[in-house]
Design an enzyme around this catalytic site. Structure first.
Site, PDB file in Angstrom:
ATOM      1  N   ARG A 170       0.863  -1.318  -0.011  1.00 26.12           N
ATOM      2  CA  ARG A 170      -0.200  -0.428  -0.150  1.00 26.12           C
ATOM      3  C   ARG A 170       1.220   1.029   0.170  1.00 26.12           C
ATOM      4  NH1 ARG A 170      -2.532  -1.913   5.658  1.00 26.12           N
ATOM      5  NH2 ARG A 170      -1.100  -0.099   6.887  1.00 26.12           N
ATOM      6  N   ARG A 174       6.998   6.019  -6.632  1.00 27.02           N
ATOM      7  CA  ARG A 174       6.527   7.004  -7.977  1.00 27.02           C
ATOM      8  C   ARG A 174       7.704   7.976  -8.347  1.00 27.02           C
ATOM      9  NH1 ARG A 174       3.657  10.446  -4.544  1.00 27.02           N
ATOM     10  NH2 ARG A 174       1.410   8.901  -4.467  1.00 27.02           N
ATOM     11  N   ARG A 249      -2.195  -5.984  17.370  1.00 23.45           N
ATOM     12  CA  ARG A 249      -0.656  -5.292  17.675  1.00 23.45           C
ATOM     13  C   ARG A 249      -1.833  -3.541  17.839  1.00 23.45           C
ATOM     14  NH1 ARG A 249       3.918  -6.719  18.801  1.00 23.45           N
ATOM     15  NH2 ARG A 249       4.744  -4.412  17.966  1.00 23.45           N
ATOM     16  N   ARG A 280       7.711   6.864  14.642  1.00 25.18           N
ATOM     17  CA  ARG A 280       7.286   7.747  14.251  1.00 25.18           C
ATOM     18  C   ARG A 280       7.042   8.875  15.829  1.00 25.18           C
ATOM     19  NH1 ARG A 280       2.031   6.134  10.328  1.00 25.18           N
ATOM     20  NH2 ARG A 280       0.320   5.686  12.108  1.00 25.18           N
ATOM     21  N   GLU A 300       5.385   7.643  19.609  1.00 25.19           N
ATOM     22  CA  GLU A 300       4.418   5.792  19.060  1.00 25.19           C
ATOM     23  C   GLU A 300       5.525   4.543  19.292  1.00 25.19           C
ATOM     24  OE1 GLU A 300       2.562   5.679  15.859  1.00 25.19           O
ATOM     25  OE2 GLU A 300       1.172   7.628  15.522  1.00 25.19           O
ATOM     26  N   TYR A 348      -8.453  -5.214   9.642  1.00 25.53           N
ATOM     27  CA  TYR A 348      -8.478  -3.027   9.052  1.00 25.53           C
ATOM     28  C   TYR A 348      -8.994  -2.321   8.291  1.00 25.53           C
ATOM     29  CZ  TYR A 348      -5.445   1.171   8.813  1.00 25.53           C
ATOM     30  OH  TYR A 348      -5.329   2.158   9.161  1.00 25.53           O
ATOM     31  N   ASP A 350      -9.503   1.239   6.765  1.00 26.82           N
ATOM     32  CA  ASP A 350      -9.542   2.669   6.793  1.00 26.82           C
ATOM     33  C   ASP A 350     -10.962   3.365   6.815  1.00 26.82           C
ATOM     34  OD1 ASP A 350      -6.680   3.482   7.086  1.00 26.82           O
ATOM     35  OD2 ASP A 350      -6.833   3.182   4.568  1.00 26.82           O
TER      36      ASP A 350
HETATM   37  P1  FAD Z   1     -13.846   2.295  16.753  1.00 17.38           P
HETATM   38  O1  FAD Z   1     -13.667   3.536  16.823  1.00 17.38           O
HETATM   39  O2  FAD Z   1     -12.501   1.034  17.460  1.00 17.38           O
HETATM   40  O3  FAD Z   1     -14.865   1.699  17.544  1.00 17.38           O
HETATM   41  C1  FAD Z   1     -15.567   0.655  18.514  1.00 17.38           C
HETATM   42  C2  FAD Z   1     -16.003   1.610  19.659  1.00 17.38           C
HETATM   43  O4  FAD Z   1     -16.401   0.252  20.248  1.00 17.38           O
HETATM   44  C3  FAD Z   1     -14.921   2.018  20.532  1.00 17.38           C
HETATM   45  O5  FAD Z   1     -15.067   3.098  21.034  1.00 17.38           O
HETATM   46  C4  FAD Z   1     -14.891   1.402  21.927  1.00 17.38           C
HETATM   47  O6  FAD Z   1     -14.799   1.253  23.125  1.00 17.38           O
HETATM   48  C5  FAD Z   1     -16.249   0.986  21.801  1.00 17.38           C
HETATM   49  N1  FAD Z   1     -15.968  -0.852  22.393  1.00 17.38           N
HETATM   50  C6  FAD Z   1     -16.160  -2.451  22.145  1.00 17.38           C
HETATM   51  N2  FAD Z   1     -15.981  -2.733  22.642  1.00 17.38           N
HETATM   52  C7  FAD Z   1     -17.263  -2.291  23.554  1.00 17.38           C
HETATM   53  C8  FAD Z   1     -17.915  -2.981  24.765  1.00 17.38           C
HETATM   54  N3  FAD Z   1     -18.103  -3.598  25.196  1.00 17.38           N
HETATM   55  N4  FAD Z   1     -18.950  -1.611  25.087  1.00 17.38           N
HETATM   56  C9  FAD Z   1     -19.437  -0.992  24.899  1.00 17.38           C
HETATM   57  N5  FAD Z   1     -18.276  -0.103  23.463  1.00 17.38           N
HETATM   58  C10 FAD Z   1     -17.547  -0.884  23.339  1.00 17.38           C
HETATM   59  N6  FAD Z   1      -8.028   5.266   8.683  1.00 17.38           N
HETATM   60  C11 FAD Z   1      -7.932   6.437   8.227  1.00 17.38           C
HETATM   61  O7  FAD Z   1      -9.084   7.077   6.923  1.00 17.38           O
HETATM   62  N7  FAD Z   1      -7.215   7.136   7.964  1.00 17.38           N
HETATM   63  C12 FAD Z   1      -6.137   6.987   9.076  1.00 17.38           C
HETATM   64  O8  FAD Z   1      -4.805   8.017   8.752  1.00 17.38           O
HETATM   65  C13 FAD Z   1      -6.166   6.431  10.048  1.00 17.38           C
HETATM   66  N8  FAD Z   1      -5.289   5.953  10.318  1.00 17.38           N
HETATM   67  C14 FAD Z   1      -5.061   4.960  12.127  1.00 17.38           C
HETATM   68  C15 FAD Z   1      -4.110   4.547  12.512  1.00 17.38           C
HETATM   69  C16 FAD Z   1      -4.364   3.690  13.629  1.00 17.38           C
HETATM   70  C17 FAD Z   1      -2.984   3.500  15.042  1.00 17.38           C
HETATM   71  C18 FAD Z   1      -4.964   2.984  14.080  1.00 17.38           C
HETATM   72  C19 FAD Z   1      -5.612   1.607  14.884  1.00 17.38           C
HETATM   73  C20 FAD Z   1      -6.688   2.973  13.015  1.00 17.38           C
HETATM   74  C21 FAD Z   1      -6.481   4.187  12.131  1.00 17.38           C
HETATM   75  N9  FAD Z   1      -7.013   3.959  11.107  1.00 17.38           N
HETATM   76  C22 FAD Z   1      -7.346   4.840   9.461  1.00 17.38           C
HETATM   77  C23 FAD Z   1      -8.563   3.304  11.142  1.00 17.38           C
HETATM   78  C24 FAD Z   1      -9.781   4.040  11.936  1.00 17.38           C
HETATM   79  O9  FAD Z   1      -9.215   4.610  12.894  1.00 17.38           O
HETATM   80  C25 FAD Z   1     -10.603   3.091  11.616  1.00 17.38           C
HETATM   81  O10 FAD Z   1     -11.148   2.800  10.280  1.00 17.38           O
HETATM   82  C26 FAD Z   1     -11.806   3.653  12.618  1.00 17.38           C
HETATM   83  O11 FAD Z   1     -11.941   4.393  13.619  1.00 17.38           O
HETATM   84  C27 FAD Z   1     -13.105   2.164  12.690  1.00 17.38           C
HETATM   85  O12 FAD Z   1     -14.233   3.009  13.401  1.00 17.38           O
HETATM   86  P2  FAD Z   1     -14.726   1.797  14.278  1.00 17.38           P
HETATM   87  O13 FAD Z   1     -15.969   2.262  14.739  1.00 17.38           O
HETATM   88  O14 FAD Z   1     -15.178   0.259  13.574  1.00 17.38           O
HETATM   89  O15 FAD Z   1     -14.302   1.298  16.010  1.00 17.38           O
HETATM   90  N1  UDP Z   2       6.738   1.338   6.000  1.00 15.58           N
HETATM   91  C1  UDP Z   2       7.785   1.038   5.897  1.00 15.58           C
HETATM   92  N2  UDP Z   2       8.865   2.247   6.256  1.00 15.58           N
HETATM   93  C2  UDP Z   2       8.045   3.706   6.465  1.00 15.58           C
HETATM   94  C3  UDP Z   2       6.972   3.519   6.860  1.00 15.58           C
HETATM   95  C4  UDP Z   2       5.832   2.138   6.266  1.00 15.58           C
HETATM   96  O1  UDP Z   2       8.542   0.921   5.814  1.00 15.58           O
HETATM   97  O2  UDP Z   2       8.829   4.616   6.565  1.00 15.58           O
HETATM   98  C5  UDP Z   2       6.514  -0.072   6.513  1.00 15.58           C
HETATM   99  C6  UDP Z   2       6.030  -0.342   6.963  1.00 15.58           C
HETATM  100  O3  UDP Z   2       5.707  -1.699   7.164  1.00 15.58           O
HETATM  101  C7  UDP Z   2       4.509  -0.753   7.566  1.00 15.58           C
HETATM  102  C8  UDP Z   2       3.740  -0.487   6.092  1.00 15.58           C
HETATM  103  O4  UDP Z   2       4.744   0.263   5.047  1.00 15.58           O
HETATM  104  O5  UDP Z   2       3.699  -1.524   8.346  1.00 15.58           O
HETATM  105  C9  UDP Z   2       2.459   0.337   5.598  1.00 15.58           C
HETATM  106  O6  UDP Z   2       2.961   1.755   6.688  1.00 15.58           O
HETATM  107  P1  UDP Z   2       1.189   2.866   7.004  1.00 15.58           P
HETATM  108  O7  UDP Z   2       2.191   4.113   6.777  1.00 15.58           O
HETATM  109  O8  UDP Z   2       0.330   3.076   5.502  1.00 15.58           O
HETATM  110  O9  UDP Z   2       0.543   2.375   8.446  1.00 15.58           O
HETATM  111  P2  UDP Z   2      -0.311   3.004   9.377  1.00 15.58           P
HETATM  112  O10 UDP Z   2      -0.350   3.735   8.891  1.00 15.58           O
HETATM  113  O11 UDP Z   2      -1.306   1.958   8.291  1.00 15.58           O
HETATM  114  O12 UDP Z   2       0.534   2.524  10.699  1.00 15.58           O
END
Ligand code: FAD
Ligand code: UDP
Length: 368
Positions: A170, A174, A249, A280, A300, A348, A350
């Site tokens: 992903r 370029r 994770r 990062r 992080e 996973y 987005d």
């Molecule tokens: P969640 O936001 O996890 O909501 C689930 C909710 O359920 C939580 O509030 C939790 O407390 C609640 N819950 C769980 N169990 C119970 C229970 N037993 N009782 C009551 N409540 C409960 N997406 C992007 O598009 N761009 C990004 O840059 C991006 N960056 C990310 C970076 C990280 C580190 C991570 C982990 C994800 C990232 N994502 C990103 C993905 C994004 O976070 C998700 O798409 C989105 O938050 C998912 O929403 P959700 O409602 O499915 O889950």
């Molecule tokens: N990655 C890497 N170097 C970087 C950034 C990302 O090798 O500087 C790799 C790494 O394996 C990572 C994957 O690309 O798990 C996806 O990165 P991304 O930034 O999309 O991950 P996220 O934002 O979901 O943590």
């Protein structure tokens, strides 16, 4: 009586509630956390919207999804352009002409392509079997050694040879001078933070925070007050882990307020060598071009997950996917429970994919 109990006030749950209410349904949203928004929740610190559960950048190529999310907030013109620091060297990401020019002192795409092709030719990889081979056969040795290997092994705590190839696919490659991390047509950050979007979705809907489903449902009065449940928590927990525990994770954030207006000059700086323990540093104000006198940064640290920790990244390897399929089979038999979101679907997603999934779920639920 409620037509729907919605467990989880993240993007999935909140949007489902909004759409169900629009169709005349009465919803109750509960969340075990003390706030709404799930993982896109932003906390205001020193006037800066801090992405409490990790940096979130909205990006999509789907106009319908972009138009939809823009009805809940105005988006700014932020373009994600992370910088990578390897030892004392600094490179632009994703892998593009700025990266190659800095690495090899070259100017043209032809020169960059030749260097990469020569490095790849020496490796003799025909069919990449793992992340290391995939990365090497795409970008050659230098980029792999300096910008991929260390970061990936920190992120996943596994050797690149033991990781699936798709993880790296992903990241764009370029041969233009373009530091945009995403190829999507639309991108930005909601002005004022993500929590506002969730607040707007939940307007006029009953919400209980600090309420865990498994405790709440024990009370028969509560159980009797709902017709149907949308569950966006972990699907294995719903079934009391009867087949085993799905793995994740986790990430640990060390957040600090600093007495400077600009710490690193960019929202995202990746540390790609093994020696620096974090993957990062996020400087939150730069997502919204903030002019506050102070700044907030989050380091992080990728970390091992155990039951009870916050689940972040699903591990969609064969073992966990097989386990999920068994839970999915149980879920398919439920008449009054729908599973949704990244924990309910063990996927996973987005944010744009969450929106697409809710559109689909709503169409199915309401026969549209
Ligand atoms: P969640 O936001 O996890 O909501 C689930 C909710 O359920 C939580 O509030 C939790 O407390 C609640 N819950 C769980 N169990 C119970 C229970 N037993 N009782 C009551 N409540 C409960 N997406 C992007 O598009 N761009 C990004 O840059 C991006 N960056 C990310 C970076 C990280 C580190 C991570 C982990 C994800 C990232 N994502 C990103 C993905 C994004 O976070 C998700 O798409 C989105 O938050 C998912 O929403 P959700 O409602 O499915 O889950
Ligand atoms: N990655 C890497 N170097 C970087 C950034 C990302 O090798 O500087 C790799 C790494 O394996 C990572 C994957 O690309 O798990 C996806 O990165 P991304 O930034 O999309 O991950 P996220 O934002 O979901 O943590």
């Amino acid at each position: 009586m409620y037509d729907y109990l919605i467990v989880g006030s993240g993007l999935y749950g909140a949007m489902f509630a909004y759409e169900a209410k629009k169709r005349g349904k009465k919803c109750l949203v509960i969340d075990k956390r003390s706030h709404i928004g799930g993982n896109i929740y932003c906390e205001n610190i020193e006037g800066i919207n801090v992405h409490k559960y990790g940096a979130h950048i909205f990006h999509t190529s789907d106009k319908k999804i972009w138009d939809y999310i823009n009805t809940f907030a105005e988006f700014n013109n932020y373009i994600n352009s992370p910088v990578a620091i390897y030892k004392d060297e600094l490179y632009n990401l994703p892998f593009n002409m700025n990266t190659f020019s800095k690495l090899w002192g070259i100017k043209t795409p032809a020169e960059a392509k030749k260097i990469i092709a020569d490095q790849i030719a020496d490796l003799n990889i025909t069919e990449p079997k793992n992340l290391e081979e995939q990365a090497l056969s795409l970008v050659g040795t230098d980029v792999y050694q300096k910008l991929i290997k260390g970061y990936t092994e920190k992120q996943w705590e596994r050797d690149c040879k033991d990781l699936p190839a798709f993880i790296i696919k992903r990241l764009p490659l370029r041969f233009t001078f373009d530091n945009n991390y995403f190829n999507d047509r639309y991108q930005g950050i909601p002005i004022g933070g993500y929590t506002k979007i969730i607040e707007k979705m939940l307007e006029g809907i009953d919400v209980l925070t600090d309420t865990d489903y498994f405790e709440w449902i024990k009370d028969s009065k509560n159980a009797e007050s709902i017709k149907k449940t949308l569950f966006t928590g972990p699907i294995d927990q719903f079934y009391n882990y009867c087949y085993g525990v799905l793995e994740y994770r986790s990430v640990r954030f060390e957040t600090e307020v600093l007495d400077t207006d600009n710490y690193q000059g960019n929202a995202v700086v990746n540390y790609t060598d093994r020696e620096v323990p974090y993957t990062r540093i996020i400087e939150h104000k730069h997502f919204e071009f903030g002019k506050q006198p102070k700044t907030v940064i989050s380091r992080e640290y990728s970390s091992e997950w155990k039951l009870g920790d916050e689940p972040y990244y699903t591990i969609n390897d064969d073992k966990n996917n097989t386990l999920f399929a068994k839970y999915r089979e149980l879920a398919d038999k439920e008449e009054n429970v729908i599973f949704g979101g990244r924990l309910g679907n063990y996927k996973y997603y987005d944010m744009d994919k969450v929106i697409a999934a809710v559109f689909e779920a709503i169409a199915k639920e309401f026969g549209e």
